[in-house]
Design an enzyme around this catalytic site. Structure first.
Site, short mmCIF file in Angstrom:
data_model
loop_
_atom_site.label_atom_id
_atom_site.label_comp_id
_atom_site.label_asym_id
_atom_site.label_seq_id
_atom_site.Cartn_x
_atom_site.Cartn_y
_atom_site.Cartn_z
N LYS A 157 0.81 -1.22 0.00
CA LYS A 157 0.00 0.00 0.00
C LYS A 157 0.85 1.28 0.00
CE LYS A 157 -4.57 -1.07 0.43
NZ LYS A 157 -4.63 -2.51 0.63
N SER A 161 -8.28 2.00 8.60
CA SER A 161 -7.52 1.63 9.79
C SER A 161 -6.44 0.61 9.45
CB SER A 161 -8.45 1.03 10.84
OG SER A 161 -9.06 -0.13 10.31
C1 LIG Z 1 -5.36 -3.54 0.26
C2 LIG Z 1 -4.84 -4.91 0.24
C3 LIG Z 1 -5.17 -5.82 -0.77
C4 LIG Z 1 -6.15 -5.49 -1.88
O1 LIG Z 1 -5.73 -4.41 -2.69
P1 LIG Z 1 -6.79 -3.60 -3.56
O2 LIG Z 1 -6.01 -2.55 -4.24
O3 LIG Z 1 -7.82 -3.04 -2.62
O4 LIG Z 1 -7.41 -4.58 -4.49
C5 LIG Z 1 -4.60 -7.08 -0.75
N1 LIG Z 1 -3.75 -7.44 0.24
C6 LIG Z 1 -3.40 -6.60 1.23
C7 LIG Z 1 -2.45 -7.07 2.26
C8 LIG Z 1 -3.93 -5.29 1.27
O5 LIG Z 1 -3.58 -4.46 2.26
#
Ligand SMILES: *Cc1c(COP(=O)(O)O)cnc(C)c1O
Length: 322
Positions: free
Chosen positions: A51, A75
């Protein structure tokens, strides 16, 4: 729609902030799956998940354009990533979290100097509050997936995989709101369309599966799958068209299959990954990919788990049958 160029620009913009994460291999895991398996280790990324790629791309872009504050309403991993980026560039952030957010998640955010504000229990309450703070503070609200800068940032992991590995047949990616997979689809299909991209959702959060079937965005009721990063209840307005255009296949995994994959990965590779990431391994372990014998990258999207709850994820791996 975003393009390969957006992702290349993102890569330059964020290269000071993110790690190039390693590719891990386990002979035993490959044997169990019947594939040559490559694990793209974003659980070893800064803040513990991919992220940070999207959050830093949008955050740096905003700061370059005069933003003095950033906010978001998550969160989880996205909230941590936004707090990290703000702190790194010396501006304040407010992360709006639900009243019932776990102390462990709150600590992770405050550990990156993010301010935490509790608000309601639904995203319908949190999101307007995060947007309001951004407006009041001459700042920018950073959404978790449905934005071109977020999607382009997440897509940088696709470019990285292409540079690290040649001769791969497929990449398997978990789907929440679809930011990660839409970025990877754009990076990979605009570079080497022969590589298959396969999405994975929990059976309990099959909103993208249903949306593709219905050929329009379809929402599901709130879900409590153990894959908490994938609990979004509908794909994004910007992410969904990319999936519709490029995605090769989408498979579903059960809660028990996710637990088994989590346990086998921990036991065989000693890696602590989060349930959202174990979905990709589950898809390979349970033969859902129709890619026997092929070279497959499974995207390990994150590794943030509440350590006191790990016991609830562990099952007896001696009972594994494909
Ligand atoms: C947010 C997240 C996802 C999914 O990603 P998207 O962009 O919402 O499809 C998958 N794995 C983890 C660990 C995440 O934090």
């Amino acid at each position: 729609m975003i393009t390969l160029k957006d992702i290349q620009e993102a890569r330059t913009r964020i290269q000071q902030v993110v790690y190039e994460t390693p590719i891990l291999q386990s002979e035993q895991l490959s044997k169990l799956c019947g594939n040559q398996l490559f694990l793209k280790a974003e659980h070893l990324q800064k803040t513990g998940s991919f992220k940070i790629r999207g959050a830093s791309n949008m955050g740096i872009h905003a700061i370059e354009n005069g933003a003095e504050y950033v906010t978001t309403a998550s969160s989880g991993n996205h909230g941590q990533a936004v707090a990290y980026v703000a702190n790194r560039y010396g501006i304040p952030s407010t992360i709006v979290v639900p009243e019932n957010a776990s102390q462990c998640k709150i600590n992770a955010i405050t550990g990156y100097s993010g301010l935490v504000e509790k608000c309601g229990t639904t995203s319908g309450e949190r999101l307007p509050r995060a947007q309001q703070i951004a407006t009041e503070q001459n700042g920018v609200y950073i959404p978790p997936y449905d934005d071109p800068l977020i999607m382009a940032g997440q897509g940088t992991v696709g470019l990285e995989i292409l540079q690290q590995l040649s001769n791969i047949d497929a990449i398997v990616v978990p789907i929440g709101g679809g930011g990660l997979i839409s970025g990877i689809l754009t990076a990979v299909k605009e570079t080497n369309p022969a590589i298959q991209i396969i999405g994975v959702e929990p059976e309990l959060a099959n909103d993208t599966y249903l949306s593709l079937q219905n050929k329009k965005i379809t929402a599901i009721p709130a879900t409590n799958t153990i894959a908490d990063g994938l609990r979004t209840n509908q794909p994004g307005d910007l992410t969904f068209p990319v999936l519709s255009k490029y995605l090769d296949d989408l498979v579903l995994v059960s809660e028990e299959e996710i637990r088994m994959a989590f346990s086998i990965v921990l036991e065989r590779t000693k890696q602590l990954i989060e349930p959202s990431s174990a979905t990709t391994i589950a898809a390979a372990l349970y033969g859902k990919l129709n890619l026997q014998g092929k070279n497959i990258v499974t995207l390990i999207s994150g590794g943030n788990v509440d350590i006191e709850h790990v016991d609830k994820l562990i099952v007896d791996t001696t009972t594994f049958v494909q």
